[in-house]
Write a protein that holds these residues in place. Structure first.
Motif, mmCIF file in Angstrom:
data_model
loop_
_atom_site.group_PDB
_atom_site.id
_atom_site.type_symbol
_atom_site.label_atom_id
_atom_site.label_comp_id
_atom_site.label_asym_id
_atom_site.label_seq_id
_atom_site.Cartn_x
_atom_site.Cartn_y
_atom_site.Cartn_z
ATOM 1 N N SER A 203 25.855 57.897 61.813
ATOM 2 C CA SER A 203 25.785 58.073 63.393
ATOM 3 C C SER A 203 25.497 59.683 63.617
ATOM 4 N N ASN B 173 28.843 59.001 58.625
ATOM 5 C CA ASN B 173 29.017 57.530 58.546
ATOM 6 C C ASN B 173 27.541 56.739 59.381
ATOM 7 N N TYR C 10 24.236 51.646 69.389
ATOM 8 C CA TYR C 10 23.737 53.007 69.987
ATOM 9 C C TYR C 10 23.022 54.007 68.615
ATOM 10 N N SER C 11 22.352 54.930 69.314
ATOM 11 C CA SER C 11 21.793 55.783 68.379
ATOM 12 C C SER C 11 22.354 56.866 68.336
ATOM 13 N N HIS C 12 23.057 57.450 69.338
ATOM 14 C CA HIS C 12 23.854 58.669 69.434
ATOM 15 C C HIS C 12 24.546 58.816 70.584
ATOM 16 N N PHE D 45 26.188 62.736 66.700
ATOM 17 C CA PHE D 45 27.153 63.222 67.755
ATOM 18 C C PHE D 45 26.389 64.410 68.066
#
Length: 126
Positions: free
Chosen positions: A46, A44, A2-4, A48
């Motif tokens: 990632s 971390n 996943y990228s976001h 959101f």
């Protein structure tokens, strides 16, 4: 893989209060508001994001969707408490260990102020 992850909101200011508190509780930082009115949280490695829907229609929570965040049980408890204190709703069972099959998990669940389902998860290894 996943990228976001991104969820919709009908009230970005309300969402910022909720998500700033929950990200700070898990060791992150307050969100950044970009020129398009989206909140961006980096933690971390990632991303959101919280955004008003691009189509101009009201944001709705995805039925069957859950956004999961990995953290220790102690951080999950602080995250859950911060969420409830800042406009979120505790859902499902109280934070704690769940066992099923060959897995033992520490889980805590919240709905954000717009109804998006969130989960704090820690895989317990004995």
């Amino acid at each position: 893989m996943y990228s976001h992850m991104m969820v919709g909101s009908n009230d970005i200011a309300r969402s910022k209060t909720f998500y700033d508190a929950t990200f700070i509780a898990m060791g992150g930082k307050e969100g950044i508001l970009d020129p398009k009115g989206r909140l961006i949280y980096m933690h971390n490695g990632s991303l959101f994001l919280v955004t008003p829907p691009i189509d101009g229609k009201p944001a709705t929570a995805g039925n069957g969707c859950t956004v999961g965040f990995a953290m220790t049980p102690e951080v999950a408890d602080a995250w859950h408490a911060a969420g409830v204190a800042n406009g979120g709703t505790a859902i499902e069972d109280a934070p704690g260990i769940r066992e099923g099959g060959a897995m033992k998990l520490y889980l805590a669940y919240l709905r954000d102020p717009d109804g998006n389902k969130l989960c704090a998860l820690h895989r317990v290894t004995d």
